[in-house]
Write an enzyme that holds these catalytic residues in place. Structure first.
Site, PDB file in Angstrom:
ATOM      1  N   GLN A 133       0.882  -1.210   0.082  1.00  0.00           N
ATOM      2  CA  GLN A 133      -0.023  -0.207   0.071  1.00  0.00           C
ATOM      3  C   GLN A 133       0.935   1.257   0.143  1.00  0.00           C
ATOM      4  O   GLN A 133       1.749   1.408   0.998  1.00  0.00           O
ATOM      5  CB  GLN A 133      -0.775   0.175   1.333  1.00  0.00           C
ATOM      6  CG  GLN A 133      -1.881   1.197   1.365  1.00  0.00           C
ATOM      7  CD  GLN A 133      -2.327   1.608   2.670  1.00  0.00           C
ATOM      8  OE1 GLN A 133      -1.443   1.803   3.612  1.00  0.00           O
ATOM      9  NE2 GLN A 133      -3.695   1.187   3.128  1.00  0.00           N
ATOM     10  N   GLY A 134       0.641   2.194  -0.978  1.00  0.00           N
ATOM     11  CA  GLY A 134       1.329   3.241  -1.143  1.00  0.00           C
ATOM     12  C   GLY A 134       0.616   4.519  -0.918  1.00  0.00           C
ATOM     13  O   GLY A 134       0.228   5.023  -1.925  1.00  0.00           O
ATOM     14  N   SER A 168       4.315  -0.997   3.939  1.00  0.00           N
ATOM     15  CA  SER A 168       4.788  -2.249   4.859  1.00  0.00           C
ATOM     16  C   SER A 168       5.236  -3.419   4.227  1.00  0.00           C
ATOM     17  O   SER A 168       5.300  -3.480   3.051  1.00  0.00           O
ATOM     18  CB  SER A 168       3.455  -2.534   5.732  1.00  0.00           C
ATOM     19  OG  SER A 168       3.125  -1.525   6.656  1.00  0.00           O
ATOM     20  N   GLU A 252      -9.666  -1.467   5.473  1.00  0.00           N
ATOM     21  CA  GLU A 252      -8.361  -1.900   6.092  1.00  0.00           C
ATOM     22  C   GLU A 252      -8.602  -1.814   7.365  1.00  0.00           C
ATOM     23  O   GLU A 252      -8.273  -2.597   8.250  1.00  0.00           O
ATOM     24  CB  GLU A 252      -7.606  -0.588   5.665  1.00  0.00           C
ATOM     25  CG  GLU A 252      -6.204  -0.883   6.644  1.00  0.00           C
ATOM     26  CD  GLU A 252      -5.069   0.160   5.991  1.00  0.00           C
ATOM     27  OE1 GLU A 252      -5.478   1.065   5.505  1.00  0.00           O
ATOM     28  OE2 GLU A 252      -3.921  -0.009   6.493  1.00  0.00           O
ATOM     29  N   GLU A 385      -6.552   9.056  17.242  1.00  0.00           N
ATOM     30  CA  GLU A 385      -7.167  10.221  17.395  1.00  0.00           C
ATOM     31  C   GLU A 385      -7.974  10.447  16.008  1.00  0.00           C
ATOM     32  O   GLU A 385      -8.934  10.841  16.029  1.00  0.00           O
ATOM     33  CB  GLU A 385      -6.057  11.518  17.342  1.00  0.00           C
ATOM     34  CG  GLU A 385      -5.558  11.456  18.676  1.00  0.00           C
ATOM     35  CD  GLU A 385      -4.468  10.666  18.971  1.00  0.00           C
ATOM     36  OE1 GLU A 385      -3.752   9.850  18.097  1.00  0.00           O
ATOM     37  OE2 GLU A 385      -4.137   9.919  20.238  1.00  0.00           O
TER      38      GLU A 385
HETATM   39  C1  FAD Z   1       2.414  -0.579  11.651  1.00  0.00           C
HETATM   40  C2  FAD Z   1       2.174   0.473  10.578  1.00  0.00           C
HETATM   41  C3  FAD Z   1       1.999  -0.056   9.201  1.00  0.00           C
HETATM   42  C4  FAD Z   1       1.677   0.929   8.259  1.00  0.00           C
HETATM   43  N1  FAD Z   1       1.899   0.544   7.056  1.00  0.00           N
HETATM   44  C5  FAD Z   1       1.582   1.326   6.045  1.00  0.00           C
HETATM   45  C6  FAD Z   1       1.532   1.015   4.632  1.00  0.00           C
HETATM   46  O1  FAD Z   1       1.681  -0.177   4.509  1.00  0.00           O
HETATM   47  N2  FAD Z   1       1.185   1.932   3.859  1.00  0.00           N
HETATM   48  C7  FAD Z   1       1.155   3.248   3.943  1.00  0.00           C
HETATM   49  O2  FAD Z   1       0.589   4.120   3.160  1.00  0.00           O
HETATM   50  N3  FAD Z   1       1.142   3.663   5.346  1.00  0.00           N
HETATM   51  C8  FAD Z   1       1.182   2.869   6.409  1.00  0.00           C
HETATM   52  N4  FAD Z   1       1.588   3.359   7.785  1.00  0.00           N
HETATM   53  C9  FAD Z   1       1.221   4.758   7.847  1.00  0.00           C
HETATM   54  C10 FAD Z   1       0.229   5.134   8.773  1.00  0.00           C
HETATM   55  O3  FAD Z   1      -1.057   5.023   7.976  1.00  0.00           O
HETATM   56  C11 FAD Z   1       0.597   6.491   9.399  1.00  0.00           C
HETATM   57  O4  FAD Z   1       1.650   6.272  10.015  1.00  0.00           O
HETATM   58  C12 FAD Z   1      -0.663   7.246  10.108  1.00  0.00           C
HETATM   59  O5  FAD Z   1      -1.735   7.381   9.252  1.00  0.00           O
HETATM   60  C13 FAD Z   1      -0.308   8.324  10.864  1.00  0.00           C
HETATM   61  O6  FAD Z   1       0.254   9.345  10.053  1.00  0.00           O
HETATM   62  P1  FAD Z   1       1.690   9.913  10.559  1.00  0.00           P
HETATM   63  O7  FAD Z   1       2.872   8.841  10.951  1.00  0.00           O
HETATM   64  O8  FAD Z   1       2.278  10.932   9.551  1.00  0.00           O
HETATM   65  O9  FAD Z   1       1.601  10.687  11.727  1.00  0.00           O
HETATM   66  P2  FAD Z   1       0.805  12.297  11.633  1.00  0.00           P
HETATM   67  O10 FAD Z   1      -0.125  12.187  10.903  1.00  0.00           O
HETATM   68  O11 FAD Z   1       2.034  13.409  11.650  1.00  0.00           O
HETATM   69  O12 FAD Z   1       0.243  12.225  13.353  1.00  0.00           O
HETATM   70  C14 FAD Z   1       1.428  12.666  14.465  1.00  0.00           C
HETATM   71  C15 FAD Z   1       0.396  12.812  15.806  1.00  0.00           C
HETATM   72  O13 FAD Z   1      -0.670  13.871  15.704  1.00  0.00           O
HETATM   73  C16 FAD Z   1      -2.063  13.564  15.781  1.00  0.00           C
HETATM   74  N5  FAD Z   1      -3.090  13.964  15.077  1.00  0.00           N
HETATM   75  C17 FAD Z   1      -2.815  14.326  13.610  1.00  0.00           C
HETATM   76  N6  FAD Z   1      -3.805  14.710  13.103  1.00  0.00           N
HETATM   77  C18 FAD Z   1      -4.780  14.804  14.101  1.00  0.00           C
HETATM   78  C19 FAD Z   1      -6.210  15.520  13.992  1.00  0.00           C
HETATM   79  N7  FAD Z   1      -6.827  15.895  13.101  1.00  0.00           N
HETATM   80  N8  FAD Z   1      -6.849  15.355  15.497  1.00  0.00           N
HETATM   81  C20 FAD Z   1      -6.259  14.875  16.233  1.00  0.00           C
HETATM   82  N9  FAD Z   1      -4.975  14.408  16.218  1.00  0.00           N
HETATM   83  C21 FAD Z   1      -4.236  14.530  15.348  1.00  0.00           C
HETATM   84  C22 FAD Z   1      -1.755  11.761  15.465  1.00  0.00           C
HETATM   85  O14 FAD Z   1      -3.229  11.116  16.042  1.00  0.00           O
HETATM   86  C23 FAD Z   1      -0.626  11.642  15.951  1.00  0.00           C
HETATM   87  O15 FAD Z   1      -0.561  11.411  17.496  1.00  0.00           O
HETATM   88  C24 FAD Z   1       1.736   2.219   8.729  1.00  0.00           C
HETATM   89  C25 FAD Z   1       1.879   2.553   9.863  1.00  0.00           C
HETATM   90  C26 FAD Z   1       2.345   1.662  11.233  1.00  0.00           C
HETATM   91  C27 FAD Z   1       2.460   2.126  12.503  1.00  0.00           C
END
Ligand code: FAD
Length: 401
Positions: A133-134, A168, A252, A385
């Site tokens: 997934q990208g 992932s 998902e 969140e």
């Molecule tokens: C085990 C794992 C597997 C994954 N696999 C994939 C994959 O295969 N493909 C892929 O594309 N992605 C993947 N991801 C990515 C995952 O979807 C993102 O990490 C997730 O959506 C959070 O984005 P971020 O890491 O950029 O954090 P951010 O969006 O930067 O968030 C940082 C913090 O701010 C909080 N926050 C942000 N916006 C809000 C809001 N509006 N209200 C309240 N709080 C908020 C968040 O809850 C978090 O605590 C994976 C992540 C994990 C941990």
């Protein structure tokens, strides 16, 4: 909501159980691979898991709720739940193609062209083509619509440029990627996105592995540098990818939530077995009243997750897609898992600090891995969140914050 299983459902359970008893190979019984996040390093394990996927397909278990013309068997979601329960109970090998089968597959069935369904669904189910997934990017996680990977229009094809992150496990050996790309830079951010299928063997793609806190190389960064992609590979309409992405995310969240629920139940059983073996100051830990109360609390939480899972599936039976309720399953099951793993560490006491590989470790560090990995569960598929925002706005009808 009907939470009783019919006679046919119980018969189906027996059929699955018998098949699993007869077909899980001895080779697998010697392998200890964590179901979440641990990537097989050995080529023979990867090959075995691909073969297992083909075995499931040949036996008609690969995606039972899909229509039979696409390789499923038109089963209802209750039977799917029974199948999943039995797989976990029998410690069957996990699917290497989870993202493809549980997310992209239903999306293609609902929104793909006839040619896309014919081209992609069967090889996915047979494990011949693995999918990653990208979606996420360095600047686009929770705020996914801010993504900046661009697909420039070149007539009959696109040229893709940009970067994905957190891609992932199969990205290392994935054949294809279902990705979100920006196809109109001038439109409002949700309206200029398309959902695109990209061949990972295309020239211009670089995959860079990332090791996480568990020590597993679970994630990757994926770079796209003038990658040519046919326009036939858009799923849904051009610039309407946000709608398709939301459908994908619902699937998902539901599939991840259901999987956590099932593993939570098995892990609680395993945790009780471990507790019975542990002693502290010469006394069995299982006799400690505080620990007993915490285990009982965990049991209640797991059972709530199971019933919520059935409610989500019941909703899906009626509506035909998971809907925002999938966020409830995903949120609760990940929190329950984190609490349970904290309890596992408390039960082990000082031994909780001894990791895999040490002669002193308990169950070769199984619980240490599960504890550390549980931290990721409240982030993957949208953070807690974000799930709470969805529940507040789309289920409870509260105003946007
Ligand atoms: C085990 C794992 C597997 C994954 N696999 C994939 C994959 O295969 N493909 C892929 O594309 N992605 C993947 N991801 C990515 C995952 O979807 C993102 O990490 C997730 O959506 C959070 O984005 P971020 O890491 O950029 O954090 P951010 O969006 O930067 O968030 C940082 C913090 O701010 C909080 N926050 C942000 N916006 C809000 C809001 N509006 N209200 C309240 N709080 C908020 C968040 O809850 C978090 O605590 C994976 C992540 C994990 C941990």
């Amino acid at each position: 909501m009907d939470i009783n299983f019919s006679k046919e459902d119980e018969e189906f359970r027996r059929e699955v159980s018998t098949w699993l008893n007869e077909n899980i190979p001895d080779f697998w019984k010697g392998i200890r691979l964590q179901p979440f996040g641990e990537v097989p390093e050995e080529d023979d394990v990867v090959e075995f898991l691909k073969e297992w996927q083909a075995t499931l397909f040949d036996a008609g278990w690969a995606a039972i709720t899909w229509p039979s013309e696409y390789g499923g068997r038109d089963a209802n979601v209750v039977q799917r739940m029974i199948l999943d329960e039995e797989m976990v109970k029998h410690r069957a090998p996990p699917s290497l193609n989870m993202g493809g089968i549980s997310q992209l597959g239903p999306v293609l069935i609902a929104a793909g062209t006839k040619a896309q369904k014919e081209r992609f669904l069967m090889p996915m189910l047979r494990g011949e083509e693995l999918w990653c997934q990208g979606f996420s990017e360095p600047g686009a996680g929770s705020d996914l619509a801010s993504l900046r990977t661009v697909a420039g229009d070149k007539g009959d094809h696109f040229l893709v440029n940009g970067q994905k992150v957190w891609t992932s496990m199969p990205a290392r050996y994935a054949d294809w990627c279902y990705a979100l790309v920006r196809t109109d830079k001038d439109a409002p951010k949700h309206k200029g996105i398309s959902y695109l299928l990209i061949d990972m063997k295309s020239p211009g793609i670089t995959v860079r592995p990332l090791k996480n806190i568990t020590g597993s190389v679970e994630f990757n960064e994926v770079f796209f540098d003038d990658v040519k992609v046919s326009k036939e590979n858009i799923v849904g309409e051009l610039n309407q990818g946000w709608k398709v992405a939301n459908m994908n995310l619902e699937h998902e969240r539901l599939s991840l939530g259901l999987a956590f629920n099932l593993y939570n139940k098995r892990w609680l059983d395993d945790l009780i077995v471990m507790t019975r073996k542990m002693k502290r100051k010469g006394r069995p830990v299982v006799e400690n009243p505080r620990i007993r109360q915490k285990i009982a609390q965990s049991y209640i939480e797991v059972e709530i997750g199971r019933l919520n899972g059935i409610r989500s599936l019941s909703g899906m039976l009626k509506k035909g897609r998971p809907g925002p309720e999938s966020s409830m399953s995903r949120l609760w099951s990940s929190v329950v898992n984190q609490r349970m793993m904290e309890l596992a560490m408390e039960i082990q006491g000082p031994y909780s600090q001894v990791d895999r590989g040490s002669t002193q470790s308990i169950e070769d560090g199984f619980w240490q891995y599960a504890y550390v990995r549980s931290k990721a569960h409240t982030i993957a598929a949208g953070t807690s969140e974000v799930q709470k925002n969805i529940i507040a706005e789309r289920i409870l009808g509260l105003p946007r914050g």
